[in-house]
Scaffold this motif. Structure first.
Motif, mmCIF file in Angstrom:
data_model
loop_
_atom_site.group_PDB
_atom_site.id
_atom_site.type_symbol
_atom_site.label_atom_id
_atom_site.label_comp_id
_atom_site.label_asym_id
_atom_site.label_seq_id
_atom_site.Cartn_x
_atom_site.Cartn_y
_atom_site.Cartn_z
ATOM 1 N N UNK A 112 28.975 -1.548 14.346
ATOM 2 C CA UNK A 112 28.749 -1.974 12.964
ATOM 3 C C UNK A 112 29.993 -1.809 12.102
ATOM 4 N N UNK A 113 30.861 -0.853 12.467
ATOM 5 C CA UNK A 113 32.091 -0.691 11.701
ATOM 6 C C UNK A 113 32.989 -1.909 11.809
ATOM 7 N N UNK A 116 36.340 -0.744 -0.832
ATOM 8 C CA UNK A 116 35.816 0.601 -0.593
ATOM 9 C C UNK A 116 34.293 0.600 -0.623
ATOM 10 N N UNK A 117 33.716 1.792 -0.637
ATOM 11 C CA UNK A 117 32.257 1.917 -0.599
ATOM 12 C C UNK A 117 31.624 1.268 -1.833
ATOM 13 N N UNK A 118 30.414 0.756 -1.679
ATOM 14 C CA UNK A 118 29.674 0.122 -2.759
ATOM 15 C C UNK A 118 28.281 -0.227 -2.273
ATOM 16 N N UNK A 119 27.580 -1.115 -2.973
ATOM 17 C CA UNK A 119 26.250 -1.539 -2.504
ATOM 18 C C UNK A 119 26.361 -2.264 -1.163
ATOM 19 N N UNK A 168 20.358 -3.755 6.074
ATOM 20 C CA UNK A 168 21.001 -4.683 7.010
ATOM 21 C C UNK A 168 20.374 -4.658 8.399
ATOM 22 N N UNK A 169 19.444 -3.755 8.644
ATOM 23 C CA UNK A 169 18.861 -3.667 9.977
ATOM 24 C C UNK A 169 18.188 -4.971 10.389
ATOM 25 N N UNK A 170 17.420 -5.570 9.483
ATOM 26 C CA UNK A 170 16.714 -6.804 9.823
ATOM 27 C C UNK A 170 17.656 -7.914 10.280
ATOM 28 N N UNK A 192 34.407 0.286 5.805
ATOM 29 C CA UNK A 192 33.616 0.898 6.860
ATOM 30 C C UNK A 192 32.147 0.638 6.609
ATOM 31 N N UNK A 193 31.333 0.935 7.617
ATOM 32 C CA UNK A 193 29.887 0.740 7.507
ATOM 33 C C UNK A 193 29.255 2.073 7.127
#
Length: 731
Positions: free
Chosen positions: A312-313, A262-265, A332-334, A323-324
């Motif tokens: 990205x998903x 699930x969601x996290x860092x 994560x863009x770089x 999920x993203x």
């Protein structure tokens, strides 16, 4: 016998069917754990009844009486429907005009739907009860159902005769079952439309004299069938691999994949490893579908953002996250932009595919361009529709029979004699059969057998015994199929565009029957060797005499008889105009026409003002029409088997049909040539002349054979021209 109580004593319960188990009373079998509908229920659920055809929609398996708001009329509807399902019930048998055979659940669902509309209309007319129903109201309801109304109540069209018949039939049923009803009844003296049948009231055209189903136009049939056969044979194996690829991707990259966090860092380490793998394999990042890109733009994404088209998903699920999340993007863009610059972005499916030969034979090219997931699923569906179209067009199976096909329906190929393979598929005949249908087999040609094999491979869950297609809407599927063929994807493969025009399963069956009856011409004959289809269909009798293929051939024989009568009448009219037949059998046919013409002249002499109709002429020509057989370049008048050259060559002088494939019409005494055959002979002479010009001087044997063939073709053309010259032209 149970007698219904008087209407005035209605207490909310039926005097006839109270407490009845509907399925047990109607003889409908249910699994042991299924809920059994009771008469008092407002919804009768027949979903799990054993033996219902796959063609029957699920919505029609649930009878919803709650849509009838008046409690009295709701009870009338229940009593009427159950009476139609149980004609042997003690209270139904005495009714003089009740049905004596149980109606199908599908028919009863239609009656209930019309009854619901009728009661709603009565409510709108402020009719308090059925006792107030009179002829005027019956006529008014029929007029109401006759026309198609717009939102303002203005008539914009007229309903079909079937709709009008349904409306009239409901009123007739309420009259016929009047004595059965507990809560409300029509007047005892009501005789709507003078007692006429619902079909007569609706002006229903009779289908006995002619088949109302039109065949598919040749301009539509040819490109449609060519595209279907191409997709099945050329693209089918690749579509199977594409379907497996989609299933595997869904298993590992979908939101429902197991083991996702699930969601996290932000999972920077996991994304770094995943992106490094993309770079090592030089695999483009997955591309987002256009509608998802539009969603991103609507949410405020910059149109110039390099990550806008990146899915990205999908990457998040490959990295182990459910999920993203947008809050991950700064971290994560770089890495994402760095990998994007190296490998790019591309649609997920169909990136590296095999090449196939284009339909027009002009080139070889990739069988598909890269696809999004929905595009890949759609393409698999198009190929599946091509298999259905091939099945329907070439086998002649009805819609109900196609929907009853199951995984494993292909019987092992048989080889009764070396080099001759017989293919069979098993299904059920539903039309006109008891509930559950009747097992039957179809002898088919190999393209049909391979189409079934492809459909099994494309099945999402190919368990033995599962429905191969289930219930499907062919008109919708065909529209998608035609749109794909006419799109850039179909045109890229060299497929001819399919023009607009109606196509349905009934039309395809009728087209096959007509093409078989009118062979050797026709689109099907040129595409898939129709003579083989005729043989395969005929062989179906050995499997089950009187089965579905027997019914199809009976229709073919009827069309063939009509065709022969039309052809011989046309040739008789040509004879009367001085256009005579040619060929070895011309003298015999001309003498026959002269004999018929003399009979007509003798009749006209007694009644000089009487004009003989085509029907009178056909009566005299019928016997000769029965012996007419069509060859590719001649007519065969098979009046005497002992004189048939083909039977002599084959050593079967007692056969009851000619061997048209062995016909030498220039020598057979029962063959004739007509103006319609001239193009075939002229083309043959032209091609033979070309071959002669290409032969070397040393190939004397071939030259002599071809020269004789060329001279014969020219002689036949000259004879046709000479016989076709009318007296006026020769003068």
């Amino acid at each position: 016998m149970t007698t219904p109580a008087a209407v005035s004593s209605f207490d909310g319960h039926s005097a006839v069917f109270a407490g009845t188990d509907v399925c047990r009373e109607a003889g409908l079998a249910l699994p042991g754990e299924a809920n059994r509908p009771r008469f008092e229920d407002d919804i009768w659920d027949f979903t799990h009844v054993i033996g219902l055809p796959a063609q029957m929609a699920r919505c029609t398996r649930r009878f919803d009486f709650a849509a009838i708001t008046d409690a009295r009329w709701r009870l009338v509807a229940k009593e009427l429907v159950l009476a139609m399902l149980t004609p042997r019930h003690a209270s139904v048998i005495p009714l003089p005009r009740a049905y004596r055979t149980a109606l199908h659940l599908n028919t009863c669902a239609g009656r209930l739907g019309e009854l619901t509309r009728f009661f709603a209309w009565l409510g709108d007319q402020k009719v308090p009860g059925l006792e107030q129903l009179d002829t005027r109201l019956c006529e008014a309801y029929l007029a109401h159902r006759r026309y198609v109304l717009d939102e303002h109540g203005a008539a914009v069209g007229e309903q079909s005769p079937a709709t009008r018949r349904s409306a009239a039939q409901i009123v007739v049923d309420l009259v016929n079952y009047r004595e059965l009803f507990t809560a409300d009844r029509v007047p005892a003296d009501l005789r709507p439309w003078g007692g006429a049948t619902a079909s007569a009231v609706a002006e229903m055209p009779c289908g006995r004299s002619q088949n109302k189903t039109a065949p598919v136009e040749d301009s539509v049939l040819q490109p449609m069938l060519a595209a279907a056969l191409y997709l099945v044979s050329a693209l089918g194996p690749h579509a199977v691999e594409l379907a497996r690829e989609v299933q595997e991707t869904d298993r590992t990259s979908s939101c429902k994949a197991k083991g996702l966090r699930p969601a996290g860092p932000a999972p920077v380490a996991e994304f770094t490893n995943l992106l490094a793998e993309y770079e090592r394999a030089c695999t483009p990042l997955p591309m987002l579908a256009e509608h998802h890109i539009a969603d991103r733009l609507a949410d405020g994404w910059d149109p110039d953002d390099r990550l806008l088209p990146v899915a990205t998903g999908v990457l998040a699920r490959q990295a182990g996250a459910s999920q993203f999340w947008s809050r991950w993007l700064p971290a994560l863009r770089g890495p994402l932009e760095a990998t994007l610059a190296v490998v790019g972005v591309e649609k997920v499916f169909g990136r590296e595919v095999a090449k196939v030969r284009a339909a027009d034979g002009a080139s070889s090219l990739a069988w598909t361009l890269p696809l999004h997931r929905l595009e890949a699923v759609a393409l698999v569906g198009i190929v599946r529709t091509a298999a259905i179209t091939t099945l329907a067009a070439v086998s002649g199976m009805r819609a109900s029979e196609l929907m009853e096909l199951r995984i494993g329906c292909r019987r092992p190929p048989e080889e009764p004699v070396p080099g001759l393979t017989r293919f069979r598929i098993a299904s059920k005949v539903v039309k006109g059969q008891p509930l559950g249908g009747t097992e039957d087999e179809w002898v088919v040609v190999e393209p049909v057998y391979r189409a079934v094999e492809l459909a099994e491979q494309l099945h999402g869950s190919p368990q033995d015994g599962a429905l191969l297609f289930g219930r499907f809407a062919f008109d919708v599927r065909y529209r998608w199929f035609r749109n794909w063929v006419n799109s850039r994807s179909g045109q890229r493969l060299g497929l001819a565009s399919i023009p607009d025009g109606p196509v349905n399963l009934r039309m395809l069956r009728r087209t096959l029957a007509l093409e078989m009856a009118y062979r050797p011409g026709g689109v099907l004959a040129s595409k898939i060797h129709l003579k083989h289809i005729a043989v395969a269909t005929t062989e179906g009798y050995a499997s089950r005499p009187g089965g579905a293929q027997a019914e199809l051939l009976a229709e073919v024989n009827k069309h063939e008889s009509d065709r022969n009568l039309g052809l011989i009448l046309a040739e008789f009219r040509n004879y009367q105009q001085g256009i005579l037949p040619a060929g070895p059998g011309a003298r015999s046919l001309t003498e026959f026409f002269a004999h018929i013409d003399a009979k007509l002249d003798a009749t006209a002499a007694k009644a000089p003002k009487t004009q003989r109709s085509d029907r009178d002429v056909l009566n005299l020509l019928t016997k000769r029409a029965k012996v007419l057989h069509l060859g590719p370049a001649n007519y065969c008048w098979f009046t005497d088997p002992s004189r048939a050259l083909c039977l002599k060559l084959a050593g079967t002088p007692t056969a009851d049909h000619p061997l048209v494939g062995m016909c030498d019409s220039a020598r057979c005494p029962q063959a004739t040539h007509h103006p319609c055959h001239r193009p075939v002979w002229a083309e043959h002479a032209e091609r033979t002349e070309i071959f002669l010009g290409q032969l070397g001087t040393t190939r004397k044997t071939e030259r002599n054979r071809l020269q004789a063939d060329h001279d014969r073709a020219l002689r036949v053309v000259a004879e046709i021209d000479a016989a076709s010259t009318t007296d006026e032209e020769s003068a």
